[in-house]
Design a protein around this motif. Structure first.
Motif, mmCIF file in Angstrom:
data_model
loop_
_atom_site.group_PDB
_atom_site.id
_atom_site.type_symbol
_atom_site.label_atom_id
_atom_site.label_comp_id
_atom_site.label_asym_id
_atom_site.label_seq_id
_atom_site.Cartn_x
_atom_site.Cartn_y
_atom_site.Cartn_z
ATOM 1 N N LYS A 1 0.840 -1.204 0.000
ATOM 2 C CA LYS A 1 0.000 0.000 0.000
ATOM 3 C C LYS A 1 0.871 1.248 0.000
ATOM 4 C CE LYS A 1 -3.871 -2.026 2.587
ATOM 5 N NZ LYS A 1 -4.733 -1.877 3.784
ATOM 6 N N PRO A 2 0.465 2.298 -0.714
ATOM 7 C CA PRO A 2 1.222 3.555 -0.683
ATOM 8 C C PRO A 2 1.203 4.169 0.713
ATOM 9 C CG PRO A 2 -0.336 3.518 -2.520
ATOM 10 C CD PRO A 2 -0.672 2.356 -1.651
ATOM 11 N N SER A 3 2.279 4.831 1.063
ATOM 12 C CA SER A 3 2.312 5.554 2.336
ATOM 13 C C SER A 3 1.401 6.767 2.244
ATOM 14 C CB SER A 3 3.735 5.987 2.674
ATOM 15 O OG SER A 3 4.257 6.807 1.636
ATOM 16 N N GLU A 4 0.845 7.179 3.389
ATOM 17 C CA GLU A 4 -0.094 8.302 3.410
ATOM 18 C C GLU A 4 0.571 9.564 3.945
ATOM 19 O OE1 GLU A 4 -3.699 7.334 5.417
ATOM 20 O OE2 GLU A 4 -4.242 5.742 4.008
ATOM 21 N N THR A 5 0.124 10.701 3.426
ATOM 22 C CA THR A 5 0.634 12.001 3.857
ATOM 23 C C THR A 5 0.050 12.360 5.212
ATOM 24 O OG1 THR A 5 0.816 12.745 1.566
ATOM 25 C CG2 THR A 5 0.759 14.453 3.266
ATOM 26 N N GLU A 6 0.895 12.765 6.124
ATOM 27 C CA GLU A 6 0.433 13.196 7.447
ATOM 28 C C GLU A 6 0.023 14.666 7.401
ATOM 29 O OE1 GLU A 6 0.047 11.304 10.077
ATOM 30 O OE2 GLU A 6 0.824 9.497 9.094
ATOM 31 N N GLY A 7 -1.002 15.018 8.142
ATOM 32 C CA GLY A 7 -1.432 16.408 8.238
ATOM 33 C C GLY A 7 -2.201 16.868 7.009
ATOM 34 N N PHE A 8 -2.731 18.079 7.117
ATOM 35 C CA PHE A 8 -3.533 18.642 6.036
ATOM 36 C C PHE A 8 -2.660 19.493 5.102
ATOM 37 C CE2 PHE A 8 -6.652 18.133 9.554
ATOM 38 C CZ PHE A 8 -7.427 17.154 8.941
ATOM 39 N N THR A 9 -3.213 19.850 3.956
ATOM 40 C CA THR A 9 -2.480 20.635 2.962
ATOM 41 C C THR A 9 -1.955 21.923 3.579
ATOM 42 O OG1 THR A 9 -3.879 19.757 1.194
ATOM 43 C CG2 THR A 9 -2.636 21.767 0.716
ATOM 44 N N SER A 10 -0.642 22.113 3.507
ATOM 45 C CA SER A 10 -0.065 23.300 4.151
ATOM 46 C C SER A 10 1.177 23.816 3.432
ATOM 47 C CB SER A 10 0.313 22.982 5.608
ATOM 48 O OG SER A 10 1.271 21.936 5.645
ATOM 49 N N ASN A 11 1.519 23.211 2.283
ATOM 50 C CA ASN A 11 2.758 23.629 1.626
ATOM 51 C C ASN A 11 2.606 24.910 0.826
ATOM 52 O OD1 ASN A 11 1.189 22.327 -0.425
ATOM 53 N ND2 ASN A 11 3.058 22.120 -1.660
ATOM 54 N N ALA A 12 1.371 25.393 0.684
ATOM 55 C CA ALA A 12 1.141 26.659 -0.024
ATOM 56 C C ALA A 12 -0.071 27.340 0.592
ATOM 57 C CB ALA A 12 0.910 26.414 -1.509
ATOM 58 N N PRO A 13 0.018 28.637 0.876
ATOM 59 C CA PRO A 13 -1.137 29.338 1.449
ATOM 60 C C PRO A 13 -2.289 29.400 0.466
ATOM 61 C CG PRO A 13 0.552 30.913 0.806
ATOM 62 C CD PRO A 13 1.157 29.558 0.644
#
Length: 489
Positions: free
Chosen positions: A205-217
């Motif tokens: 299974k692919p690894s999942e991204t932790e946290g919510f979108t935050s790399n761009a305002p």
């Protein structure tokens, strides 16, 4: 183009009960057992004995419902069947010949020939190839012979054994520790066996991204007037490279390509679209297969986000996406000759742009996927459908340009998943499924850029929100694809 009817929506849901492997196994086992004992239906003792026998195998049915055995895991399913045959009576060969005959009739002729002929115009001779696809298919659907056969043979074997005991000895006399304990121990061992296999071998299974979108305002002003996403359903990355697709490859060369764009797990169409347009994973949006038991995603979608800033989005797609995305879907019928399907979809896309002029449009092209499922993804017909999609998209973009709709528009081209060998199976990320073609093109997109870092399709929703100046969907976890943006040079 004909809109999807209520009957087609219901029929699509019913078909998924037979297409998805989890519900198929109990339905098939029940149907075969009752058909085999058809002459005994008028005997009252049959129903009590059959019912008690069914009760005996319910825990095994639950185990096989909870645990998938796709890809190489299906090879391990034969050991419980062999063990059962060593513990209990010899097999009732007539029952198993019936089960095997009905299974191959259903998959090869009813599904692979009759169904596809009526729905998409496949040849009446499709069974001459489809049998090979069923034997090769590695995904957990009803068309995975190497997974389904040991499952239904084991379940029928044990059910028939206990049914016979109940008929000969009576139900009360059969409930002895000598008769029941072997089944209890066997069932516990099958559960432990399944658990250990999945704990140690089910690791792709692919690894999942932790946290919510935050790399761009989140942007207060839109970078684009429009974003158009064209999803070529089921397009394998390697087969796209082989295809003669000059328009799409020119778009890619003059835009930004993400070479390691990963789909989500399980890679079913409704799951993938739900993740793409919510920005999150099945555990959050609630859509875990094409068989949607609880209608509607559980989180905000990009369409909800756009409504917050007074913008409109439309998803042009076939019936089964209504189960997830509801009224945001502009539904189209999937019952048409496959040579016409994508042409009709592009015609409807033009009408939507002309009459509704949405800020965001998603168009699902289905012919490539349907050819993969009906004829196989490694044959010439599949590549030809990719080439046809290239011509249709070129014509659609030219039509948009002639009406001034591409002046400040980002075009996003991708697949929702690839396809494996066999019946174009997809879901458990076999070779050809995991990484998909993905590139962007437009006035705000960098030209000639290749991004080789691994990304996920959950980035689609936040990237669209960023480009159109909308808030990210509530549970969006994918990073915005800022590498592609000229504003981030």
């Amino acid at each position: 183009m004909k809109q999807v009817s209520t009957f087609e929506i219901i029929a699509a849901r019913c078909w998924n009960l037979l297409n998805e492997g989890k519900p198929f196994t109990p339905i098939f086992v029940l149907g075969v057992f009752l058909l085999y004992h058809l002459q005994a239906w008028t005997d009252g003792s049959f129903w009590s004995s059959a019912g008690m026998g069914l009760l005996m195998i319910l825990p095994l049915l639950a185990i096989y419902y909870c645990f998938d055995f796709p890809l190489m895991l299906r090879n391990y399913l034969w050991l419980p069947l062999i063990a059962a045959m060593l513990i209990w009576d010899y097999a009732d060969l007539k029952l198993y010949y019936l089960a095997l005959g009905l299974f191959f009739f259903f998959t090869i002729y009813f599904w692979g020939t009759f169904y596809y002929h009526l729905r998409i115009g496949t040849s009446w001779w499709n069974f001459t190839r489809f049998w090979k696809l069923v034997l090769k298919n590695s995904d957990s659907t009803s068309g995975n012979a190497a997974e389904q056969m040991p499952k239904f043979l084991l379940l029928l074997f044990i059910w028939q054994h206990f049914y016979t005991n109940f008929q000969v000895m009576g139900i009360s006399d059969s409930f002895t520790s000598e008769i029941l304990w072997p089944l209890v121990i066997f069932t516990a061992c099958v559960w432990l066996y399944s658990y250990v296999l999945h704990k140690n071998l089910f690791d792709w299974k692919p690894s999942e991204t932790e946290g919510f979108t935050s790399n761009a305002p989140m942007q207060k002003t839109a970078a684009n007037e429009k974003v158009i996403v064209i999803v070529i359903d089921g397009m394998r990355k390697d087969r796209f490279e082989e295809a003669d697709a000059p328009f799409l490859k020119n778009l890619r060369a003059n835009g930004t390509e993400y070479t390691q764009m990963e789909t989500v797990y399980p890679a079913r169409t409704v799951v993938c679209f739900s993740s793409m347009f919510t920005g999150t994973y099945p555990r959050e949006h609630g859509i875990r297969s094409n068989m949607v038991w609880s209608l509607g995603i559980k989180v905000e979608s990009i369409f909800d986000s756009l409504r917050k800033v007074g913008k409109k989005g439309r998803l042009l797609a076939i019936a089964h996406l209504i189960d997830a995305m509801g009224d945001d879907v502009e539904s189209i019928t999937a019952v048409m000759h496959n040579d016409l399907a994508d042409l009709k979809i592009i015609e409807r896309a033009k009408k939507i742009m002309e009459e509704q002029n949405p800020d965001f449009l998603v168009a699902q092209l289905i012919a490539t996927d349907q050819t993969g499922h009906s004829r196989g993804a490694l044959y010439g017909e599949y590549r030809e459908k990719i080439e046809e999609a290239d011509k249709l998209i070129a014509e659609f973009v030219g039509w948009l340009e002639a009406r001034g709709m591409m002046k400040n528009t980002t075009l996003m081209i991708c697949a929702d998943h690839g396809q494996a060998d066999g019946i174009g199976g997809h879901g458990h990320l076999d070779e050809g499924e995991r990484y998909v073609p993905f590139f962007l093109h437009g006035p705000t997109i960098k030209q000639g850029l290749r991004v080789d870092e691994k990304q996920s399709l959950i980035s689609v929703a936040p990237t669209v929100a960023y480009l159109l100046g909308a808030p990210y969907p509530s549970h969006s976890r994918g990073p915005v694809l800022v590498e592609a943006m000229k504003s981030h040079e």
